[in-house]
Design an enzyme around this catalytic site. Structure first.
Site: not given
Length: 88
Positions: A14-15
């Protein structure tokens, strides 16, 4: 409050782009949505900084919760989103 557990499918976790797409979807729901790594305090799923600060990596599980009318449908949509490689 309904909750769902999902495994992060995006190869970078989740970047950047996956986090932005997730935050946008959570924001568009109009509900109070939170995301957490198991055993940790949840963060506001509509906060890009909060979501990125989780440091959730590819293959790790996160727990989503939502409160309000349509929470189950919103969680199902968010699980579907995180179950895809959003960088592909």
């Amino acid at each position: 409050m309904p909750s769902r557990t999902v495994t992060i499918a995006s190869s970078v976790g989740l970047h950047a782009r996956p986090a932005a797409l997730f935050v946008e979807a959570a924001s568009n729901s109009g509900l109070d949505v939170e995301i957490a790594r198991p055993g940790q305090d949840p963060v506001d799923a509509t906060s890009i900084l909060g979501v990125m600060a989780l440091g959730a990596k590819h293959g790790e599980e996160v727990v989503l919760t939502a409160d309000g009318d349509g929470a189950d449908a919103t969680l199902d949509q968010l699980v579907d989103l995180l179950s895809q490689d959003l960088d592909a």
